[in-house]
Design an enzyme around this catalytic site. Structure first.
Site, short mmCIF file in Angstrom:
data_model
loop_
_atom_site.label_atom_id
_atom_site.label_comp_id
_atom_site.label_asym_id
_atom_site.label_seq_id
_atom_site.Cartn_x
_atom_site.Cartn_y
_atom_site.Cartn_z
CB CYS A 108 -0.93 0.00 1.21
SG CYS A 108 -1.93 -1.48 1.30
CG HIS A 242 -3.20 3.36 2.87
ND1 HIS A 242 -3.83 3.10 1.67
CD2 HIS A 242 -3.09 2.16 3.49
CE1 HIS A 242 -4.08 1.81 1.57
NE2 HIS A 242 -3.66 1.21 2.68
CG ASN A 272 -6.63 -0.84 1.89
OD1 ASN A 272 -5.99 -0.44 0.93
ND2 ASN A 272 -6.07 -1.37 2.96
#
Ligand code: UT7
Length: 315
Positions: A108, A242, A272
């Site tokens: 990520c 994030h 996500n």
């Protein structure tokens, strides 16, 4: 360098929490209160490379840069249907570029790692125009019978075009090996010589440990990046974090003691989307006209590895 253009692309299919509750022992209430997610975009009939191309073309248009004027493409990707060739090379052909390209897998945190790599190319005087594309389909990594993981993710692509400038104030990266906290294993082709035991395992996650790492790492990375930029938390106009879990975002906000308006989110409607999450959020804010020239922006991400990173830059 500076970010001169942004783009993003999302799959058409929107899956709500209630749709998940039809086949999983979960509820809209649990998912919303524990993660902040209400719905997510999920790949159905699209190919990830097509989303990556769309995001890249939008970013090029936004920057006013032609594909054949690109000097380098960096693609951040954890999984896609191809093991080889690399996704960046597929994107290169799709947009009509001819420059060299590389893929990176920093989970990520891929967007921040890509910026760090690009910056060293600029400092070496090797490039004028660089394209970063983060394209991810984490919904293809999770076990859709496992309510602890599959409800968290969404797919998509985000892109940024970089051009010469002096807008990056600081980039801080970190890594701390933790292979048992967030991982997935695939099976390679058998050979007549393989004697070890091998298995295929969908995405596994120790949620609470990842949560704690995320808050600690992001708070530390942002603090370090601010220090290096000689800025305080108050100097930053927007924190683009994030989009993994609204509770993680709120914890980082509390640590930095900054108002919620400085923390735009899209986790509610996107879930996500791994490394695509930050550039998609940047693009959405950019297209809403939120950023003014000179705004100070901090972006921070964390993920499997564990790896993490933060960047402070001027719009
Ligand atoms: O990009 C990085 C990727 N990952 C992350 O950022 C994830 C970080 N971690 C998290 O976001 C949170 O830890 C989760 C959202 C994954 C989980 O939230 P939590 O508050 O840590 O819940 P938990 O894992 O402690 O589970 C609490 C309960 C458990 O039931 P019991 O054992 O208390 O009876 C789980 O089985 O919630 C249960 N549970 C669910 N219930 C309904 C777990 N997932 C679900 C679900 N629906 N989807």
């Amino acid at each position: 360098m500076k970010i001169s253009g942004t783009g993003s692309a999302l799959p058409r299919k929107i899956v709500t929490n209630d749709m998940l509750a039809q086949f999983l022992d979960t509820s809209d209430e649990w998912i919303r209160t524990r993660t902040g997610v209400t719905s997510r975009h999920v790949i159905s009939d699209e190919k990830l490379e097509d989303l990556a191309r769309e995001a890249a073309e939008k970013a090029l248009l936004d920057a006013g840069v032609r594909a054949d004027d690109l000097d380098f493409i960096i693609c951040s990707n954890v999984v896609n249907e191809y093991i080889t060739p690399q996704l960046s090379c597929i994107i290169q052909g799709a947009i009509g570029a001819t420059c060299p390209c590389i893929d990176i897998n920093c989970a990520c945190a891929g967007f921040i790692h890509a910026l760090e790599i690009a910056e060293s190319f600029y400092k070496a005087g090797k490039v004028e125009n660089v394209l970063i594309v983060c394209a991810e389909e984490p919904t293809r990594m999770a076990d859709w019978k496992d309510r602890r993981t599959c409800v968290l993710f969404g797919d998509g692509a985000g892109a940024a075009v970089l051009t010469p400038g002096d807008n990056i104030k600081s980039i801080k990266l970190s890594a701390m090996t933790a292979t048992d906290k967030l991982w997935q294993m695939r099976m390679l082709q058998p050979t007549p010589y393989i004697t070890k035991e091998e298995t295929e395992t969908p995405l596994q996650m120790k949620g609470q440990e990842v949560f704690k790492f995320a808050v600690t790492a992001a708070s530390r990375d942002i603090t370090r990046a601010l220090e290096e930029s000689s800025m305080s938390a108050e100097d930053i106009d927007y924190y683009l974090l994030h989009q993994a879990n609204i509770r993680i975002i709120n914890s980082i906000q509390n640590y930095l003691k900054q108002p919620a308006e400085k923390f735009p989110t899209n986790v509610e409607s996107h879930g996500n989307s791994s490394s695509a999450s930050c550039p998609i959020l940047i693009d959405e804010c950019n297209r809403k006209g939120m950023f003014r020239k000179g705004d100070k922006i901090a972006v921070s991400a964390f993920g499997a590895g564990f790896v993490s990173g933060a960047v402070v830059f001027e719009w």
